[in-house]
Every structure is written in structure tokens, then in C-alpha cells.
Design a protein around this motif. Structure first.
Motif, PDB file in Angstrom:
ATOM      1  N   SER A 176      47.588  46.076  40.183  1.00 48.56           N
ATOM      2  CA  SER A 176      46.529  46.916  40.018  1.00 48.56           C
ATOM      3  C   SER A 176      45.394  46.593  38.842  1.00 48.56           C
ATOM      4  N   LEU A 177      45.312  45.333  38.519  1.00 48.36           N
ATOM      5  CA  LEU A 177      44.793  45.065  37.129  1.00 48.36           C
ATOM      6  C   LEU A 177      43.232  44.582  37.950  1.00 48.36           C
ATOM      7  N   GLU A 178      43.042  44.535  39.314  1.00 43.57           N
ATOM      8  CA  GLU A 178      41.886  44.383  39.697  1.00 43.57           C
ATOM      9  C   GLU A 178      41.071  45.642  40.427  1.00 43.57           C
ATOM     10  N   ALA A 179      42.057  46.739  40.401  1.00 44.39           N
ATOM     11  CA  ALA A 179      41.853  47.924  41.132  1.00 44.39           C
ATOM     12  C   ALA A 179      40.564  48.715  40.975  1.00 44.39           C
ATOM     13  N   GLY A 180      39.850  48.548  39.729  1.00 46.13           N
ATOM     14  CA  GLY A 180      38.685  49.174  39.493  1.00 46.13           C
ATOM     15  C   GLY A 180      37.335  48.529  39.910  1.00 46.13           C
ATOM     16  N   TRP A 181      37.593  47.160  40.326  1.00 49.98           N
ATOM     17  CA  TRP A 181      36.351  46.370  40.481  1.00 49.98           C
ATOM     18  C   TRP A 181      36.250  45.281  41.672  1.00 49.98           C
ATOM     19  N   LEU A 182      37.277  45.139  42.102  1.00 49.60           N
ATOM     20  CA  LEU A 182      37.168  44.107  43.189  1.00 49.60           C
ATOM     21  C   LEU A 182      37.026  44.781  44.600  1.00 49.60           C
ATOM     22  N   SER A 183      37.771  45.861  44.789  1.00 47.08           N
ATOM     23  CA  SER A 183      37.364  46.514  46.203  1.00 47.08           C
ATOM     24  C   SER A 183      35.695  46.604  46.559  1.00 47.08           C
ATOM     25  N   PRO A 184      35.005  47.050  45.729  1.00 44.27           N
ATOM     26  CA  PRO A 184      33.513  46.934  46.216  1.00 44.27           C
ATOM     27  C   PRO A 184      32.952  45.554  46.543  1.00 44.27           C
ATOM     28  N   LEU A 185      33.600  44.572  46.012  1.00 43.98           N
ATOM     29  CA  LEU A 185      33.118  43.394  46.421  1.00 43.98           C
ATOM     30  C   LEU A 185      33.457  42.693  47.780  1.00 43.98           C
ATOM     31  N   LEU A 186      34.826  43.256  47.852  1.00 47.56           N
ATOM     32  CA  LEU A 186      35.456  42.709  49.015  1.00 47.56           C
ATOM     33  C   LEU A 186      34.967  43.580  50.107  1.00 47.56           C
ATOM     34  N   ASP A 187      34.425  44.665  50.038  1.00 47.01           N
ATOM     35  CA  ASP A 187      33.942  45.542  51.040  1.00 47.01           C
ATOM     36  C   ASP A 187      32.789  45.026  51.542  1.00 47.01           C
ATOM     37  N   SER A 188      31.799  44.643  50.722  1.00 50.11           N
ATOM     38  CA  SER A 188      30.449  44.097  50.938  1.00 50.11           C
ATOM     39  C   SER A 188      30.526  42.577  51.412  1.00 50.11           C
ATOM     40  N   ALA A 189      31.554  42.076  50.933  1.00 51.04           N
ATOM     41  CA  ALA A 189      31.713  40.583  51.700  1.00 51.04           C
ATOM     42  C   ALA A 189      32.062  40.536  52.847  1.00 51.04           C
ATOM     43  N   ASN A 190      32.708  41.540  53.265  1.00 47.92           N
ATOM     44  CA  ASN A 190      33.203  41.661  54.796  1.00 47.92           C
ATOM     45  C   ASN A 190      33.737  40.350  55.360  1.00 47.92           C
ATOM     46  N   ASN A 191      34.823  39.764  54.468  1.00 48.31           N
ATOM     47  CA  ASN A 191      35.568  38.424  55.056  1.00 48.31           C
ATOM     48  C   ASN A 191      36.794  38.819  55.339  1.00 48.31           C
ATOM     49  N   PRO A 192      37.265  38.949  56.773  1.00 49.69           N
ATOM     50  CA  PRO A 192      38.714  39.207  56.948  1.00 49.69           C
ATOM     51  C   PRO A 192      39.698  38.187  56.638  1.00 49.69           C
ATOM     52  N   ASN A 193      39.141  37.311  56.325  1.00 52.95           N
ATOM     53  CA  ASN A 193      40.185  36.072  55.781  1.00 52.95           C
ATOM     54  C   ASN A 193      40.929  36.154  54.431  1.00 52.95           C
ATOM     55  N   ILE A 194      40.283  37.027  53.851  1.00 55.77           N
ATOM     56  CA  ILE A 194      40.467  37.326  52.062  1.00 55.77           C
ATOM     57  C   ILE A 194      41.018  38.881  52.037  1.00 55.77           C
TER      58      ILE A 194
END
Length: 292
Positions: free
Chosen positions: A76-94
Motif C-alpha cells: 500500500s505504499l503507492e495506494a495514495g497516488w498510483l491508481s489515478p495514473l493507471l486508470d488514465s493510462a488504461n494499459n491492461p498489461n500492467i
């Protein structure tokens, strides 16, 4: 012409690099040691930032969109900041559980796992303390995990990654001998730290973290707790206060002024302080600062 096209296509495929997104600098350094010229690494944060609160820059979205592999610390170290980036990137591979997703905490023996979690405990990680990189003995295990993941995604270069890992392991084992020998002189020492950031390092070398400047994890210091710390330091004759780079420094220096204890600033990641731009320099700074 057809044969030439096939040869050019094959050469292009062989020279293609794996695009790797690394959440923190130590991950980038480890991946670079193993992947070398077979990987292109995008770093999502900086070493002197608070790892809990990285600014999710929009410019990183394009990198994540094109990444073959995302390596994060986890717990959970990245819990506060990574999710918005992943959602916007929309890359199913990662995405989580995808082939190109690697959460390093899944392969660590985490410490400080709470029996239960509630808001009265402050900002506590339910999975355990996420700062396992502070123990230099975890480095080889992490490098091995990264090597295996790169080999899974790029089996044509498996031998290359394995060879690099073996060379890195041999060199790091020698460094561990030096670190361990140096730290032996400080076994049993008592210290105060601002946040439970250095627990893995301190426990590895038998150093006691008596208390924290934070009254609770993620909670700013208050007068009552600060006065209690001053009394504890005097009573137990504690000589060292461990200060990280991203929390405020004022309280630590106030306590030092009242007790005679010394404040030392420590890096929590590669590049957190001047002169800590490599894995070796990072741990050498930790060792030489804590155990002089």
C-alpha cells in the motif's frame, strides 16, 4: 526485397527494449543492474519525495500506457497516488494480476503487521511496514524477483538476465560483509526516529528504536508527546535521533537542543540525499551515518 524486409523486422524485434515503469528509485537501480541495455526505464517518483504522497504527474500517463512492466514497492505504499495514473493510462498489461505487473512486497517477509487496523492508530499499513528496502540484505532477493520477471516477459534474453543477476549477487554479497562488519560495533544502541521508516535496517543490526517523534504513524508531533520524548531521551541517555528528508526537521532539532542528543539525517531511498545516487552509496550512507 522480401528477405531484406524479414531480416530488418527480425533485427528490430531483437533490438526492442522492454519498457519498464519503476515506482521508486531503488527499483529503477535494481532493474538497471539486471536489465542493462535490454530495458528502458521510466521513474515515477524522486528519491527525496515522501513515498506515500508522490504527485501523479499527467506526463507519466503516456509512459504507463506504453509500459510492458510496472514494478512497484507494494504493501500500500503507492495506494495514495498510483491508481489515478493507471486508470488514465488504461494499459491492461500492467494492471494488478496482469503479466506485466510486479508488486515486490509479495516476496518479502513484512514486519510490523498490525493485528487490527482502525483510525485511532494513525496511518498504519494493514499489510505491514512497507519500507523493507532499508535492509540491505533484502536487495538480493528483490534483484532475483526482478530477474525472473524480466525473463518471463522476455524469454529470449533469459540467459542475459540470469548472468547479470549472478554477477550482481556476487558483488552485493561482498558489500554485505562490509556493511555487517561496520554495524556490529553499534549493536544494542538506542535511537529515536521520526517515523517508523528505518525499522528493517535497525532490526537487522540489533539497534533499538525506543520511540518515534510522531505520536502515531502519520500524525504530526504534539507538545505532550514531545515533552515525553525529551524525558525518555534523558532517562535512557539516548544519543541519536534519526531524521528522514521529507518530514519537518524542526521538532527533532528542538528535542536535540533540550537533551544533547544528535540529529542525523538519513536517506530512505536512492537519491534521497546528495551522494546517495547508487544502491551502494545509499546503504553506505546509512551505515556510516548511524554507526560512526
Amino acid at each position: 526485397m522480401k528477405i531484406l524486409f524479414i531480416l530488418l523486422l527480425a533485427a528490430s524485434t531483437l533490438s526492442a527494449k522492454l519498457n519498464v515503469a519503476a515506482a521508486y528509485p531503488y527499483i529503477k537501480e535494481l532493474t538497471k543492474e539486471i536489465g542493462q541495455d535490454k530495458v528502458a526505464i521510466t521513474l515515477l517518483s524522486q528519491g527525496n519525495w515522501d513515498p506515500h504522497f508522490v504527485v501523479p504527474k499527467p506526463s507519466l500517463i503516456a509512459h504507463l500506457r506504453n509500459s510492458d512492466l510496472l514494478i512497484l514497492n507494494g504493501a500500500s505504499l503507492e495506494a495514495g497516488w498510483l491508481s489515478p495514473l493507471l486508470d488514465s493510462a488504461n494499459n491492461p498489461n500492467i494492471q494488478e494480476n496482469a503479466k506485466g505487473y510486479l508488486e515486490l512486497s509479495d516476496y518479502m517477509d513484512l514486519q510490523d503487521i498490525p493485528k487490527n487496523v482502525n483510525r485511532s492508530m494513525g496511518h498504519v499499513h494493514a499489510e505491514g511496514n512497507p519500507h523493507f528496502i532499508l535492509d540491505p540484505h533484502n536487495v538480493i532477493k528483490l534483484a532475483k524477483v526482478i530477474s525472473l520477471k524480466l525473463s518471463l516477459l522476455d524469454p529470449a534474453n533469459q540467459g542475459f538476465y540470469q548472468k547479470n543477476f549472478e554477477a550482481f549477487k556476487a558483488a552485493w554479497e561482498k558489500k554485505l560483509v562490509s556493511f555487517d562488519k561496520k554495524m556490529e560495533a553499534c549493536r544494542g544502541m538506542n535511537v529515536i526516529q521520526y517515523h517508523e521508516l528505518f525499522n528493517y535496517f535497525l532490526r537487522r543490526y540489533g539497534i533499538n528504536s525506543v520511540d518515534n517523534i510522531e505520536p502515531l504513524a502519520g500524525v504530526s508531533p504534539n507538545s505532550k508527546h514531545t515533552l515525553e520524548l525529551i524525558n525518555t531521551i534523558k532517562r535512557k541517555n539516548i544519543k541519536l535521533i534519526l531524521q528522514d528528508v521529507y518530514h519537518e526537521h524542526r521538532t527533532a532539532h528542538f528535542i536535540a537542543d533540550k537533551t544533547g542528543a544528535k540529529v542525523v539525517q538519513l536517506p530512505h531511498d536512492v537519491g534521497a540525499m546528495k551522494g546517495t545516487g547508487t544502491l551502494e552509496a545509499f546503504y553506505t550512507t546509512l551505515v556510516n551515518t548511524v554507526c560512526r
